[in-house]
Scaffold this motif. Structure first.
Motif, PDB file in Angstrom:
ATOM      1  N   LEU A   1       0.823  -1.207   0.000  1.00 31.08           N
ATOM      2  CA  LEU A   1       0.000   0.000   0.000  1.00 31.08           C
ATOM      3  C   LEU A   1       0.857   1.258   0.000  1.00 31.08           C
ATOM      4  CD1 LEU A   1      -3.004   0.787   0.087  1.00 31.08           C
ATOM      5  CD2 LEU A   1      -2.805   0.953   2.563  1.00 31.08           C
ATOM      6  N   SER A   2       1.937   1.252   0.763  1.00 32.20           N
ATOM      7  CA  SER A   2       2.803   2.426   0.835  1.00 32.20           C
ATOM      8  C   SER A   2       3.467   2.717  -0.511  1.00 32.20           C
ATOM      9  CB  SER A   2       3.874   2.223   1.908  1.00 32.20           C
ATOM     10  OG  SER A   2       3.301   2.037   3.175  1.00 32.20           O
ATOM     11  N   ILE A   3       3.974   1.671  -1.159  1.00 35.79           N
ATOM     12  CA  ILE A   3       4.630   1.866  -2.462  1.00 35.79           C
ATOM     13  C   ILE A   3       3.630   2.364  -3.499  1.00 35.79           C
ATOM     14  CG2 ILE A   3       5.762   0.652  -4.364  1.00 35.79           C
ATOM     15  CD1 ILE A   3       7.059  -1.164  -2.248  1.00 35.79           C
ATOM     16  N   MET A   4       2.442   1.770  -3.525  1.00 34.62           N
ATOM     17  CA  MET A   4       1.436   2.169  -4.498  1.00 34.62           C
ATOM     18  C   MET A   4       1.016   3.621  -4.315  1.00 34.62           C
ATOM     19  SD  MET A   4      -2.230   0.366  -5.353  1.00 34.62           S
ATOM     20  CE  MET A   4      -2.575   0.119  -3.621  1.00 34.62           C
ATOM     21  N   LEU A   5       0.735   4.020  -3.079  1.00 31.07           N
ATOM     22  CA  LEU A   5       0.303   5.394  -2.818  1.00 31.07           C
ATOM     23  C   LEU A   5       1.440   6.385  -3.030  1.00 31.07           C
ATOM     24  CD1 LEU A   5      -1.958   4.875   0.337  1.00 31.07           C
ATOM     25  CD2 LEU A   5      -2.610   4.929  -2.062  1.00 31.07           C
ATOM     26  N   SER A   6       2.666   5.993  -2.686  1.00 29.70           N
ATOM     27  CA  SER A   6       3.811   6.886  -2.893  1.00 29.70           C
ATOM     28  C   SER A   6       4.036   7.150  -4.376  1.00 29.70           C
ATOM     29  CB  SER A   6       5.073   6.273  -2.278  1.00 29.70           C
ATOM     30  OG  SER A   6       4.944   6.132  -0.873  1.00 29.70           O
ATOM     31  N   LEU A   7       3.913   6.108  -5.200  1.00 32.68           N
ATOM     32  CA  LEU A   7       4.066   6.296  -6.642  1.00 32.68           C
ATOM     33  C   LEU A   7       3.024   7.274  -7.173  1.00 32.68           C
ATOM     34  CD1 LEU A   7       4.739   2.619  -7.825  1.00 32.68           C
ATOM     35  CD2 LEU A   7       6.398   4.477  -7.673  1.00 32.68           C
ATOM     36  N   LEU A   8       1.787   7.135  -6.715  1.00 28.73           N
ATOM     37  CA  LEU A   8       0.731   8.041  -7.183  1.00 28.73           C
ATOM     38  C   LEU A   8       0.970   9.473  -6.705  1.00 28.73           C
ATOM     39  CD1 LEU A   8      -2.421   5.784  -6.708  1.00 28.73           C
ATOM     40  CD2 LEU A   8      -1.369   6.496  -8.851  1.00 28.73           C
ATOM     41  N   ILE A   9       1.458   9.639  -5.488  1.00 29.28           N
ATOM     42  CA  ILE A   9       1.761  10.979  -4.983  1.00 29.28           C
ATOM     43  C   ILE A   9       2.868  11.615  -5.820  1.00 29.28           C
ATOM     44  CG2 ILE A   9       2.819  12.230  -3.065  1.00 29.28           C
ATOM     45  CD1 ILE A   9      -0.079  11.688  -2.593  1.00 29.28           C
ATOM     46  N   PHE A  10       3.906  10.859  -6.142  1.00 26.17           N
ATOM     47  CA  PHE A  10       5.008  11.395  -6.958  1.00 26.17           C
ATOM     48  C   PHE A  10       4.508  11.772  -8.356  1.00 26.17           C
ATOM     49  CE2 PHE A  10       8.000   8.551  -4.304  1.00 26.17           C
ATOM     50  CZ  PHE A  10       8.009   9.509  -3.292  1.00 26.17           C
ATOM     51  N   VAL A  11       3.606  10.953  -8.931  1.00 23.13           N
ATOM     52  CA  VAL A  11       3.023  11.285 -10.233  1.00 23.13           C
ATOM     53  C   VAL A  11       2.196  12.563 -10.129  1.00 23.13           C
ATOM     54  CG1 VAL A  11       1.397  10.522 -12.005  1.00 23.13           C
ATOM     55  CG2 VAL A  11       3.025   8.903 -11.044  1.00 23.13           C
ATOM     56  N   GLY A  12       1.458  12.699  -9.030  1.00 23.83           N
ATOM     57  CA  GLY A  12       0.668  13.912  -8.837  1.00 23.83           C
ATOM     58  C   GLY A  12       1.533  15.151  -8.720  1.00 23.83           C
ATOM     59  N   GLU A  13       2.657  15.050  -8.031  1.00 29.81           N
ATOM     60  CA  GLU A  13       3.567  16.190  -7.920  1.00 29.81           C
ATOM     61  C   GLU A  13       4.137  16.570  -9.281  1.00 29.81           C
ATOM     62  OE1 GLU A  13       6.444  14.935  -5.102  1.00 29.81           O
ATOM     63  OE2 GLU A  13       5.192  15.373  -3.347  1.00 29.81           O
ATOM     64  N   ALA A  14       4.498  15.569 -10.089  1.00 27.71           N
ATOM     65  CA  ALA A  14       5.027  15.850 -11.430  1.00 27.71           C
ATOM     66  C   ALA A  14       3.946  16.460 -12.320  1.00 27.71           C
ATOM     67  CB  ALA A  14       5.567  14.563 -12.051  1.00 27.71           C
ATOM     68  N   THR A  15       2.703  16.003 -12.186  1.00 24.70           N
ATOM     69  CA  THR A  15       1.605  16.585 -12.959  1.00 24.70           C
ATOM     70  C   THR A  15       1.384  18.037 -12.570  1.00 24.70           C
ATOM     71  OG1 THR A  15       0.561  14.394 -13.025  1.00 24.70           O
ATOM     72  CG2 THR A  15      -0.806  16.281 -13.592  1.00 24.70           C
ATOM     73  N   ARG A  16       1.466  18.326 -11.302  1.00 26.40           N
ATOM     74  CA  ARG A  16       1.325  19.712 -10.844  1.00 26.40           C
ATOM     75  C   ARG A  16       2.433  20.591 -11.423  1.00 26.40           C
ATOM     76  NH1 ARG A  16       1.690  20.007  -4.644  1.00 26.40           N
ATOM     77  NH2 ARG A  16       3.852  19.505  -5.184  1.00 26.40           N
ATOM     78  N   ASP A  17       3.656  20.071 -11.475  1.00 25.29           N
ATOM     79  CA  ASP A  17       4.750  20.828 -12.084  1.00 25.29           C
ATOM     80  C   ASP A  17       4.520  21.035 -13.576  1.00 25.29           C
ATOM     81  OD1 ASP A  17       5.981  20.939  -9.650  1.00 25.29           O
ATOM     82  OD2 ASP A  17       7.378  19.290 -10.045  1.00 25.29           O
ATOM     83  N   ALA A  18       3.950  20.011 -14.231  1.00 22.70           N
ATOM     84  CA  ALA A  18       3.746  20.102 -15.681  1.00 22.70           C
ATOM     85  C   ALA A  18       2.748  21.185 -16.046  1.00 22.70           C
ATOM     86  CB  ALA A  18       3.267  18.749 -16.212  1.00 22.70           C
ATOM     87  N   PHE A  19       1.725  21.373 -15.217  1.00 20.66           N
ATOM     88  CA  PHE A  19       0.692  22.357 -15.530  1.00 20.66           C
ATOM     89  C   PHE A  19       0.904  23.680 -14.801  1.00 20.66           C
ATOM     90  CE2 PHE A  19      -1.413  18.399 -16.711  1.00 20.66           C
ATOM     91  CZ  PHE A  19      -2.032  18.756 -17.896  1.00 20.66           C
TER      92      PHE A  19
END
Length: 383
Positions: A358-376
């Protein structure tokens, strides 16, 4: 004649010039996304894990992927063959039965998946009472002690190992992790996309029309949001029979509200822009203005928000499963695995495996969300 030739050259030039797959703005956003290396690689790792989980039946299953019997090619992973086909009498074939497997191998061959357990398969050959620790922690003699021929038994092979041990019902933990990961992500994706459709539509109507429409909708949403969601979900889930789509529908009743505020604010800000007033003056319909001209601007904030909503959806499902109000009993569930870890403190591999997954899965999604925020981020996109 020269006009015709010139016109033909223009048409030929138009045919050869292809529209780029990404606009210059989206290219810049993709570059900003890739610049966040942690988020970029997290996206690829998450996609690889998710795609592999979609083929869970070919990775972890108690049925062979393919088999040959008396010259006939069979696909047990896709087709349920009756046992009478192999000389038995039951309606469903147990391919792990030594009699059946020996019969097939005597008249053909079998190709098993890497893990010979499904998420509901009970391993009756574990060397100790369930929950049993990972197979690699036992010596070879102990690991094969329950097989008929011991160490020399053909079934005592790597494919029958429990790499992460078994739960308290002697089911393979690794197989349940693979299937549970798939269910959690699919549930979160469906819930997030459905919530986005409803929430974006509601926010667009509120923000675009404003006035009494916005006032009435906003008061209704405030009342709806004040309801204690978790308690209401627990009450409804306790009354209705458990199921994937029932739980999805219950959570959809409340999850769409998270998108309304973001989209409403964007539409309120942009509805009086000059290009919107010009479109109205030209007689463009409200629907076209809302979804063709205003919605792309509002989707920037919505897309930035999506990974975090997906995270919350997966966490909520895990919480409900942990409390016993989630998926039906026996389903592959990360929350149910965590609950078993809590009840069986003498088997630390249960809680540790569920927590790390659960920790790895949620951490990956959080990192993707941070990169998406940077992209936009407009400060990085338009600088």
């Amino acid at each position: 004649m020269s006009d015709i030739i010139a016109k033909g050259e223009v048409e030929k030039t138009r045919e050869t010039v292809q529209r780029p797959w990404l606009s210059p703005l989206n290219k810049r956003r993709w570059q900003n996304f890739k610049a966040n290396r942690r988020g970029y690689w997290s996206l690829w790792i998450f996609l690889v894990l998710f795609i592999l989980s979609l083929f869970a039946e070919f990775i972890a299953n108690d049925k062979p992927v393919i088999a040959s019997y008396n010259g006939e090619i069979l696909f047990p992973v896709l087709v349920d063959y009756p046992e009478e086909k192999f000389g038995g009498f039951l309606a469903v074939t147990d391919y792990r039965d030594p009699v059946i497997s020996e019969e097939i191998e005597a008249n053909g061959w079998i190709v098993w998946p890497p893990i010979r357990y499904s998420y509901r398969t009970v391993n009756n050959d574990i060397p100790e009472a369930a929950p049993a620790k990972p197979s690699w922690l036992y010596d070879e003699e102990t690991r094969c002690s329950r097989y008929f021929e011991g160490v020399d038994d053909a079934a005592c092979t790597v494919g029958n190992w429990n790499w992460l041990g078994t739960d308290d019902q002697a089911r393979d933990v690794l197989a349940r992790i693979i299937y549970g990961f798939r269910i959690s992500v699919l549930f979160g994706l469906i819930l997030t996309l459905a919530s986005a459709v409803i929430g974006v539509s509601a926010g667009a109507v509120q923000g675009y029309f404003g006035g009494w429409t916005d006032l009435i909708f906003q008061r209704v949403i405030e009342i709806w949001s004040s309801i204690p969601v978790l308690y209401l979900i627990l009450i409804i889930a306790a009354v209705l029979p458990p199921g994937f789509f029932i739980l999805l529908g219950i959570m959809l009743l409340f999850s769409w509200v998270a998108f309304v505020g973001v989209v409403r604010a964007e539409f309120l800000r942009a509805r009086n822009f000059e290009y919107v007033n010009a479109a109205r003056a030209l007689g463009v319909s409200n629907r076209t203005i809302m979804f063709r001209h205003l919605l792309p601007n509002a989707m920037v904030a919505t897309l930035t928000f999506l990974p975090f909503i997906l995270n919350g959806s997966i966490t909520t499902l895990t919480s409900l499963d942990f409390l016993g109000f989630g998926l039906p009993p026996g389903s592959a569930s990360l929350g149910e695995l965590l609950r078993q870890g809590q009840r069986n403190l003498n088997a630390p591999w249960l809680g540790i495996t569920g927590f790390l997954t659960l920790s790895i899965m949620l951490s990956l999604l959080i990192f993707v969300g941070e990169a998406t925020r940077d992209a936009f981020d407009p400060r990085k996109t338009f600088r």
